[in-house]
Design a protein around this motif. Sequence first.
Motif, PDB file in Angstrom:
ATOM      1  N   PRO A 135      57.976 -17.587  13.785  1.00  0.00           N
ATOM      2  CA  PRO A 135      58.071 -17.519  12.319  1.00  0.00           C
ATOM      3  C   PRO A 135      57.312 -16.314  11.790  1.00  0.00           C
ATOM      4  O   PRO A 135      56.267 -15.932  12.353  1.00  0.00           O
ATOM      5  CB  PRO A 135      57.423 -18.835  11.865  1.00  0.00           C
ATOM      6  CG  PRO A 135      56.536 -19.224  12.990  1.00  0.00           C
ATOM      7  CD  PRO A 135      57.180 -18.736  14.247  1.00  0.00           C
ATOM      8  N   CYS A 162      64.886  -9.483  10.249  1.00  0.00           N
ATOM      9  CA  CYS A 162      66.320  -9.132  10.245  1.00  0.00           C
ATOM     10  C   CYS A 162      66.768  -8.489  11.551  1.00  0.00           C
ATOM     11  O   CYS A 162      67.946  -8.603  11.929  1.00  0.00           O
ATOM     12  CB  CYS A 162      66.630  -8.176   9.097  1.00  0.00           C
ATOM     13  SG  CYS A 162      66.332  -8.820   7.443  1.00  0.00           S
ATOM     14  N   GLY A 217      70.473 -13.211   5.489  1.00  0.00           N
ATOM     15  CA  GLY A 217      69.960 -14.529   5.126  1.00  0.00           C
ATOM     16  C   GLY A 217      68.532 -14.727   5.576  1.00  0.00           C
ATOM     17  O   GLY A 217      67.689 -15.256   4.834  1.00  0.00           O
ATOM     18  N   VAL A 218      68.220 -14.293   6.793  1.00  0.00           N
ATOM     19  CA  VAL A 218      66.849 -14.406   7.298  1.00  0.00           C
ATOM     20  C   VAL A 218      65.907 -13.536   6.473  1.00  0.00           C
ATOM     21  O   VAL A 218      64.753 -13.909   6.220  1.00  0.00           O
ATOM     22  CB  VAL A 218      66.805 -14.016   8.785  1.00  0.00           C
ATOM     23  CG1 VAL A 218      65.363 -13.989   9.288  1.00  0.00           C
ATOM     24  CG2 VAL A 218      67.617 -14.986   9.621  1.00  0.00           C
ATOM     25  N   TRP A 220      66.098 -12.863   3.261  1.00  0.00           N
ATOM     26  CA  TRP A 220      65.762 -13.559   2.014  1.00  0.00           C
ATOM     27  C   TRP A 220      64.786 -14.704   2.265  1.00  0.00           C
ATOM     28  O   TRP A 220      63.912 -14.969   1.447  1.00  0.00           O
ATOM     29  CB  TRP A 220      67.029 -14.079   1.345  1.00  0.00           C
ATOM     30  CG  TRP A 220      67.762 -13.035   0.581  1.00  0.00           C
ATOM     31  CD1 TRP A 220      68.946 -12.446   0.911  1.00  0.00           C
ATOM     32  CD2 TRP A 220      67.359 -12.421  -0.645  1.00  0.00           C
ATOM     33  NE1 TRP A 220      69.297 -11.510  -0.029  1.00  0.00           N
ATOM     34  CE2 TRP A 220      68.341 -11.477  -1.003  1.00  0.00           C
ATOM     35  CE3 TRP A 220      66.248 -12.580  -1.476  1.00  0.00           C
ATOM     36  CZ2 TRP A 220      68.264 -10.698  -2.146  1.00  0.00           C
ATOM     37  CZ3 TRP A 220      66.166 -11.807  -2.628  1.00  0.00           C
ATOM     38  CH2 TRP A 220      67.156 -10.884  -2.954  1.00  0.00           C
ATOM     39  N   THR A 221      64.920 -15.404   3.398  1.00  0.00           N
ATOM     40  CA  THR A 221      63.979 -16.486   3.680  1.00  0.00           C
ATOM     41  C   THR A 221      62.582 -15.954   3.976  1.00  0.00           C
ATOM     42  O   THR A 221      61.599 -16.679   3.811  1.00  0.00           O
ATOM     43  CB  THR A 221      64.464 -17.320   4.883  1.00  0.00           C
ATOM     44  OG1 THR A 221      64.566 -16.486   6.038  1.00  0.00           O
ATOM     45  CG2 THR A 221      65.814 -17.939   4.606  1.00  0.00           C
ATOM     46  N   THR A 222      62.491 -14.704   4.405  1.00  0.00           N
ATOM     47  CA  THR A 222      61.191 -14.111   4.717  1.00  0.00           C
ATOM     48  C   THR A 222      60.551 -13.468   3.491  1.00  0.00           C
ATOM     49  O   THR A 222      59.379 -13.081   3.525  1.00  0.00           O
ATOM     50  CB  THR A 222      61.352 -13.058   5.831  1.00  0.00           C
ATOM     51  OG1 THR A 222      62.155 -13.603   6.883  1.00  0.00           O
ATOM     52  CG2 THR A 222      60.015 -12.644   6.432  1.00  0.00           C
ATOM     53  N   GLY A 236      59.346 -13.895  -5.040  1.00  0.00           N
ATOM     54  CA  GLY A 236      58.545 -14.739  -4.163  1.00  0.00           C
ATOM     55  C   GLY A 236      57.130 -14.889  -4.664  1.00  0.00           C
ATOM     56  O   GLY A 236      56.541 -15.984  -4.625  1.00  0.00           O
ATOM     57  N   ILE A 255      63.742 -20.355  -7.260  1.00  0.00           N
ATOM     58  CA  ILE A 255      64.608 -20.715  -6.139  1.00  0.00           C
ATOM     59  C   ILE A 255      66.073 -20.454  -6.494  1.00  0.00           C
ATOM     60  O   ILE A 255      66.849 -19.928  -5.682  1.00  0.00           O
ATOM     61  CB  ILE A 255      64.389 -22.190  -5.758  1.00  0.00           C
ATOM     62  CG1 ILE A 255      63.009 -22.367  -5.122  1.00  0.00           C
ATOM     63  CG2 ILE A 255      65.476 -22.676  -4.804  1.00  0.00           C
ATOM     64  CD1 ILE A 255      62.641 -23.802  -4.858  1.00  0.00           C
ATOM     65  N   GLY A 259      68.496 -17.879  -4.649  1.00  0.00           N
ATOM     66  CA  GLY A 259      69.755 -18.370  -4.096  1.00  0.00           C
ATOM     67  C   GLY A 259      70.961 -17.624  -4.652  1.00  0.00           C
ATOM     68  O   GLY A 259      71.903 -17.330  -3.905  1.00  0.00           O
ATOM     69  N   ALA A 262      71.026 -14.150  -3.011  1.00  0.00           N
ATOM     70  CA  ALA A 262      71.452 -14.259  -1.614  1.00  0.00           C
ATOM     71  C   ALA A 262      72.936 -14.572  -1.522  1.00  0.00           C
ATOM     72  O   ALA A 262      73.642 -14.033  -0.662  1.00  0.00           O
ATOM     73  CB  ALA A 262      70.635 -15.340  -0.906  1.00  0.00           C
TER      74      ALA A 262
END
Length: 283
Positions: A135, A162, A217-218, A220-222, A236, A255, A259, A262
């Motif tokens: 992670p 990424c 996608g990864v 944006w999650t990071t 964030g 959020i 979303g 993304a």
Amino acid sequence: MSEAATPAPDAAMPALSSNDRRRAAMRGVTPPLLLISLATVAVAFVAWIAATRTGLVKPLFLPRPESVLRAFADALDGRIDGAPLLEHVAMSLGRVAGAFVLAALVGIPVGLATGLSPALRAALDPFIEFYRPLPPLAYLPLVVIWFGIGETSKILLIFLACFAPVALAARAGVSAASLDQINAARALGASRSQVVRHVVLPAALPDILVGLRIGMGVGWTTLVAAEMVAASTGIGQMVLNASNFLRTDIVVMGILVIGALAAAFEFGMRRLERRLTPWKGKV
């Protein structure tokens, strides 16, 4: 003699002509499926309203939609964290887009090279496979120690997240080029670089585009983890600050914004994929 039976209209799309059906199939979402998706979203929204209006869920855990809208209006006017929402969005977009472009520029050549060279794959594969499941929060302290708390560490963290999906997808795509295609190109006098450019790269392109979608996608999650590092602006960072004060309306608003951004990137990548690889799924 019985009359020839006329073909029954497609039950899934009865009101569409053949051209409409073809265009809908190329878009990848047929109208009935789109209606199902919209209906599902509408049901979820109604359930959200019902759960918050009846007191089934307390506002601390799930705010009302109007509270989220007020938070959105406050963010647009800059009444949250002292900066307008567009500034937060611009900073986050710049970080994610910059890291994503860098991951594509580095990851695609590395993936193609490791797919074409077993020796290079043996040399790089242990490092990629070692850090890939980690992670980003696990190596965030090292990134900060090595590169400081500026923009470099934020972009580098998203880049590392990424890079692995893009490189692995490009490497897997190399195997899509059949040996017969490669031998035919060589028989026609193609050099190694021409074989890579005209045979291997087109064959690997569908996998590369899927890897880019996963990498985006990864990324944006990071983003939230990257903006933990002394960031003054960013979506964030705004969500993290709101969570410290239990402002769930701002958290939900952030959020939803992340979303939406993304999803816009995802739809753009899908459109690019259909344009660059129209043969995908047909051969």
